[in-house]
Every structure is written in structure tokens, then in C-alpha cells.
Scaffold this motif. Structure first.
Motif, PDB file in Angstrom:
ATOM      1  N   GLY A  27       0.808  -1.197   0.000  1.00 33.03           N
ATOM      2  CA  GLY A  27       0.000   0.000   0.000  1.00 33.03           C
ATOM      3  C   GLY A  27       0.847   1.255   0.000  1.00 33.03           C
ATOM      4  N   TYR A  77      -1.328   3.724   7.620  1.00 34.57           N
ATOM      5  CA  TYR A  77      -2.515   2.885   7.588  1.00 34.57           C
ATOM      6  C   TYR A  77      -3.497   3.341   8.663  1.00 34.57           C
ATOM      7  CZ  TYR A  77       0.943  -0.045   5.246  1.00 34.57           C
ATOM      8  OH  TYR A  77       1.947  -0.501   4.436  1.00 34.57           O
ATOM      9  N   TYR A 108      -7.458   2.121  10.639  1.00 31.58           N
ATOM     10  CA  TYR A 108      -8.250   0.933  10.942  1.00 31.58           C
ATOM     11  C   TYR A 108      -9.602   1.361  11.506  1.00 31.58           C
ATOM     12  CZ  TYR A 108      -3.430  -0.755  11.030  1.00 31.58           C
ATOM     13  OH  TYR A 108      -2.122  -1.011  10.729  1.00 31.58           O
ATOM     14  N   ILE A 131     -12.019  -2.661   8.570  1.00 38.95           N
ATOM     15  CA  ILE A 131     -11.494  -2.079   7.334  1.00 38.95           C
ATOM     16  C   ILE A 131     -10.086  -1.558   7.617  1.00 38.95           C
ATOM     17  CG2 ILE A 131     -11.726  -0.238   5.626  1.00 38.95           C
ATOM     18  CD1 ILE A 131     -14.743  -0.365   6.056  1.00 38.95           C
ATOM     19  N   GLN A 170      -7.114   0.505   5.673  1.00 41.82           N
ATOM     20  CA  GLN A 170      -6.861   1.267   4.452  1.00 41.82           C
ATOM     21  C   GLN A 170      -5.572   2.055   4.574  1.00 41.82           C
ATOM     22  OE1 GLN A 170     -10.170   3.930   3.816  1.00 41.82           O
ATOM     23  NE2 GLN A 170      -9.321   5.525   5.138  1.00 41.82           N
ATOM     24  N   ASP A 171      -4.975   2.351   3.341  1.00 42.95           N
ATOM     25  CA  ASP A 171      -3.736   3.130   3.334  1.00 42.95           C
ATOM     26  C   ASP A 171      -4.048   4.582   3.001  1.00 42.95           C
ATOM     27  OD1 ASP A 171      -4.263   3.188   0.670  1.00 42.95           O
ATOM     28  OD2 ASP A 171      -2.467   2.072   0.058  1.00 42.95           O
ATOM     29  N   GLY A 207      -6.384   5.402   0.245  1.00 42.94           N
ATOM     30  CA  GLY A 207      -7.746   4.896   0.336  1.00 42.94           C
ATOM     31  C   GLY A 207      -7.888   3.472  -0.112  1.00 42.94           C
ATOM     32  N   CYS A 208      -6.754   2.856  -0.486  1.00 39.28           N
ATOM     33  CA  CYS A 208      -6.814   1.432  -0.773  1.00 39.28           C
ATOM     34  C   CYS A 208      -7.118   0.687   0.528  1.00 39.28           C
ATOM     35  CB  CYS A 208      -5.495   0.961  -1.366  1.00 39.28           C
ATOM     36  SG  CYS A 208      -5.035   1.829  -2.887  1.00 39.28           S
ATOM     37  N   PHE A 209      -7.932  -0.366   0.468  1.00 43.06           N
ATOM     38  CA  PHE A 209      -8.341  -1.009   1.731  1.00 43.06           C
ATOM     39  C   PHE A 209      -8.508  -2.506   1.549  1.00 43.06           C
ATOM     40  CE2 PHE A 209     -12.244  -0.108  -0.503  1.00 43.06           C
ATOM     41  CZ  PHE A 209     -13.035  -1.219  -0.271  1.00 43.06           C
ATOM     42  N   GLU A 210      -8.493  -3.157   2.715  1.00 39.11           N
ATOM     43  CA  GLU A 210      -8.835  -4.570   2.799  1.00 39.11           C
ATOM     44  C   GLU A 210      -9.984  -4.706   3.797  1.00 39.11           C
ATOM     45  OE1 GLU A 210      -7.847  -7.405   1.355  1.00 39.11           O
ATOM     46  OE2 GLU A 210      -6.514  -6.330  -0.028  1.00 39.11           O
TER      47      GLU A 210
END
Length: 431
Positions: free
Chosen positions: A59, A63, A65, A91, A93-94, A97-100
């Protein structure tokens, strides 16, 4: 140009009469966002100490959470704790705004349950009681302790050599979760006691006896065998009362049938001569009862009177009297005696002339009345003499002077234990 993927690009610019190509233009992409996490379940049933920790790679930038139910509230801490059992969503995210999207569950162990069984002591203070502990739930392995919340022993579920009393059973699982249960180990057969020897007598006044063991715990008698002067099981009996045992030393051996506990009680049988009673007239109007044999102390009773420790009885009339003596063992015999009552005699004159005959005036047979009261008066009511301590009598003097012949009066109060008569009269002094 937009929505370009990663790679190397060249831009060519062309006009009506010429063109140019740019140098290589690279477009890079970040490393994939990789989220690793570690879930810790609740340690003990009913607690809220579950947690999750994240280890994020790839990412871009820092980060953040967020955890359900507040997925719109982000935090830069890489974990969450104090979680209750349940299902959660997270959630990660970096900066771009990329997230898992992560889903996980927090579980809790079953409640620890105990089943404690045991055996009571066989004999009192034998220290042979036992405990057995069966454990379910929680997280194995388990550790236990008795009456001690600090020193646990892993894997120990059996305890032996226990005395009677209450025991606190502590159980602790691998997570430190605890369960407590109280168990009572009953006392063994209590054969403590003493021999009770009861003496009585037959109709002739000869002493007899009855012997039994009195236990501190009367309930043990339901399972006791008794042996008088024997330990042979074949000679033992269920009835623990023995009678008419010869004088001397003896023992009773007892065995508790349920557990095999035994005890021996030594005792002594006393010898008593037959109770006898002799009645005598040792003093005027008094019966003296002399007891022999039996067991002292004695108590005496005249006719239907009350029991007393005094063996001398005063009589007030001529008759045949019965006296009963009872000894310490309850033996009693009765004898009778004929007694002639000798009453006091009050002379009606005296002659104090020194000839040795009738020189003193005074009632006769008054020695049986130690508290007698006697006063002598002249015709004017003047007290001229008072008897003290059963004196022999009045010699006719008043204040060292002889009184003349004439009549004089008296008052006599016997003040006897059973004779309260009073006499008032007169007598004559002759010179």
C-alpha cells in the motif's frame, strides 16, 4: 490521459508538418496491500478480554483501521482489545484509500464445571478421607489446589489422606480461569466414650450392678459389637449392657461394624457389704439409726418423713417407729423400734434447806431440749431466776438473798425441733 495502468508510456505529439516523441514516461503502482492479523479469543467465560492485532504491508503511506459497528471511525492504532465474544468486521486502508475488508470472530471457552466426589473418614481422626475432582469446560490443562489459592498442582485430580472437615476445591485452567467448590468430608466413627457403672441392690439389700458404654456420639451404637473381657469376635454381642459383674478390674472391647474401628474401655467393679440398719435409743426420746455396709453417704427417713442425712430422730409419743436408710446406690432397708416417750416433769414444790433432798427446783428430763426457755417469777411478776444452758435448777436465792416460803410462777417453752409446747404454772417453796 487518465485511467492508465502501470507501465512505460511515450507521448507522441504530431502537427500538420512535423511530430515528436517524448522520452519514456513510467507509471508505477504500489505493492499490494497485505493485511496479516492475530486474533486472541476471550480467556474465560463471561470476560471481555478478546483482541486482534494487525501487521500490514504494501500500500501507500500510513494505515488506518476501523472496526464494526463503527466502520466509519478510523484510528491509526494497529489493533483492538477488550472485545466481547462475537463476530466483527474491520477495514484496513492506506493513505490512498486502498483497503482490505477483514471478517473475524472472537470466541469464549465453555464455563468450567466441577464434579467433586469423596469418601468420609472410616474412623474418627484416621485421616483416610479422599476427594476426586472431575473437570469440564475452560481450557485444558487444569491445575487444582485444596484450601490454598496460590499453590496449584497441574493435572492433580485425586487427593487422599484427608481428615474430616470442609475443603475448598480450587481449579484453574490454562488461561488462569478459576472455579471453586466446597466439599465436606464426614467424620469417621467416634468411639470415644466412657463406661457407666450403675449400682443397685436386690430385695435383701445386696448390691448388684449394671455396666454400659456411653459414647460421645450415640449414633454409633447402631453398628457396635461388644465384648466383656474378650476380644474374640465369636463371643461378642450386640447388646452393650452387662449386669451382675464380679468385683475387680474388667474391660469392654467394642468394634464398629461398618468401618472396623475398635476401642477398649477399662473399668472397676466395687465390692459392697450388704446394707444393714441398727436402731438404738442412745439418748432420751431420741432414735439413733446406725447404718453399715452398702455405699456411703446414707440418707435416713423416719416413718413418712423427708429424707435427711441426720441419723437421730426425736419422738413425741410412745409407739413403734420405722426408720428407712438408703445408700448411695439406692439400696434401702427398713427397721423398727419400740420407743417409750418420757415427758418432762415439773415439780410442784421444793425445800431448799440443804439436806440434799429437793434442794433445787427445775423440770426433769429436759436434756432433750437444748434450747429450752425457763423463767421464774414471784407474785409481783418480777423475774427472779432464768435458766441458762440447762442448769440443774433454782436454789431459792434472789440477788444472794434467800426468798421466803410461798408460791412462785414459771414459764417453760420447750423450743424443741418437733415439740413447741409451752407450760405456765406455779410451785411452792417450803423453808
Amino acid at each position: 490521459f487518465s485511467d492508465l495502468g502501470a507501465g512505460s508510456y511515450y507521448v507522441r505529439v504530431q502537427s500538420a508538418d512535423c511530430e515528436t516523441v517524448s522520452q519514456e514516461i513510467p507509471i508505477e503502482q504500489p505493492e499490494p496491500l497485505v493485511v496479516n492479523y492475530d486474533v486472541v479469543d476471550v480467556s474465560c467465560r463471561g470476560e471481555n478480554d478478546g483482541s486482534i492485532q494487525f501487521d500490514v504491508e504494501g500500500g501507500t503511506g500510513d494505515y488506518q483501521y476501523a472496526i464494526s459497528p463503527n466502520l466509519s471511525k478510523f484510528d491509526d492504532q494497529n489493533g483492538f482489545d477488550e472485545l466481547d465474544p462475537g463476530d466483527y468486521e474491520v477495514i484496513v486502508q492506506d493513505a490512498n484509500g486502498c483497503f482490505e475488508f477483514i471478517q473475524f470472530s472472537i470466541t469464549e471457552p465453555d464455563e468450567i464445571t466441577l464434579a467433586v466426589t469423596g469418601t468420609d473418614e472410616i474412623c474418627l481422626d484416621a485421616g483416610d478421607g479422599t476427594l476426586s475432582i472431575s473437570i469440564e469446560g475452560g481450557t485444558a490443562p487444569y491445575s487444582t489446589s485444596l484450601n490454598d489459592k496460590e499453590n496449584f498442582i497441574e493435572g492433580k485430580t485425586e487427593y487422599e489422606g484427608l481428615t474430616s472437615g470442609s475443603y475448598i476445591v480450587y481449579v484453574q485452567d490454562a488461561n488462569g480461569c478459576e472455579k471453586i467448590e466446597v466439599y465436606e468430608i464426614g467424620a469417621g466413627a467416634n468411639l470415644s466414650g466412657e463406661v457407666a457403672v450403675a449400682y443397685g441392690c436386690d430385695t435383701s439389700g445386696v448390691a448388684n450392678n449394671t455396666v454400659s458404654v456411653v459414647f460421645e456420639d450415640p449414633t454409633v451404637t447402631e453398628n457396635i459389637l461388644y465384648g466383656l473381657d474378650t476380644t474374640d469376635p465369636a463371643e461378642m454381642v450386640l447388646d452393650g449392657t452387662f449386669s451382675d459383674i464380679p468385683e475387680g478390674g474388667h474391660f469392654i472391647y467394642v468394634v464398629h461394624g461398618a468401618g472396623g474401628c475398635d476401642a477398649t474401655f477399662d473399668f472397676e467393679i466395687q465390692a459392697f457389704e450388704p446394707l444393714q440398719l441398727i436402731l438404738e435409743e442412745r439418748s432420751l426420746n431420741h432414735i439413733t439409726a446406725v447404718a453399715q455396709g452398702g455405699a456411703e453417704p446414707y440418707s435416713y427417713r423416719l416413718e413418712d418423713g423427708n429424707e435427711t442425712s441426720d441419723n437421730v430422730f426425736n419422738i413425741t409419743e410412745t409407739a413403734t417407729y420405722e426408720v428407712t436408710v438408703t445408700d448411695a446406690n439406692g439400696c434401702a432397708i427398713t427397721e423398727s423400734i419400740f420407743m417409750e416417750f418420757i415427758d418432762i416433769e415439773i415439780p410442784n414444790f421444793f425445800t431448799p434447806d440443804g439436806d440434799g433432798k429437793n434442794d433445787l427446783w427445775g423440770p426433769k428430763h429436759i436434756e432433750q431440749y437444748p434450747d429450752i426457755f425457763i423463767k421464774v417469777f414471784d407474785r409481783y411478776g418480777r423475774t427472779i431466776y432464768r435458766f441458762k444452758n440447762n442448769q440443774d435448777g433454782w436454789d431459792g436465792f434472789y440477788q444472794n438473798s434467800q426468798l421466803p416460803s410461798g408460791d412462785y410462777w414459771y414459764i417453760i417453752k420447750l423450743n424443741g425441733e418437733s415439740d413447741q409446747r409451752e407450760f405456765v404454772g406455779h410451785f411452792t417453796l417450803y423453808r
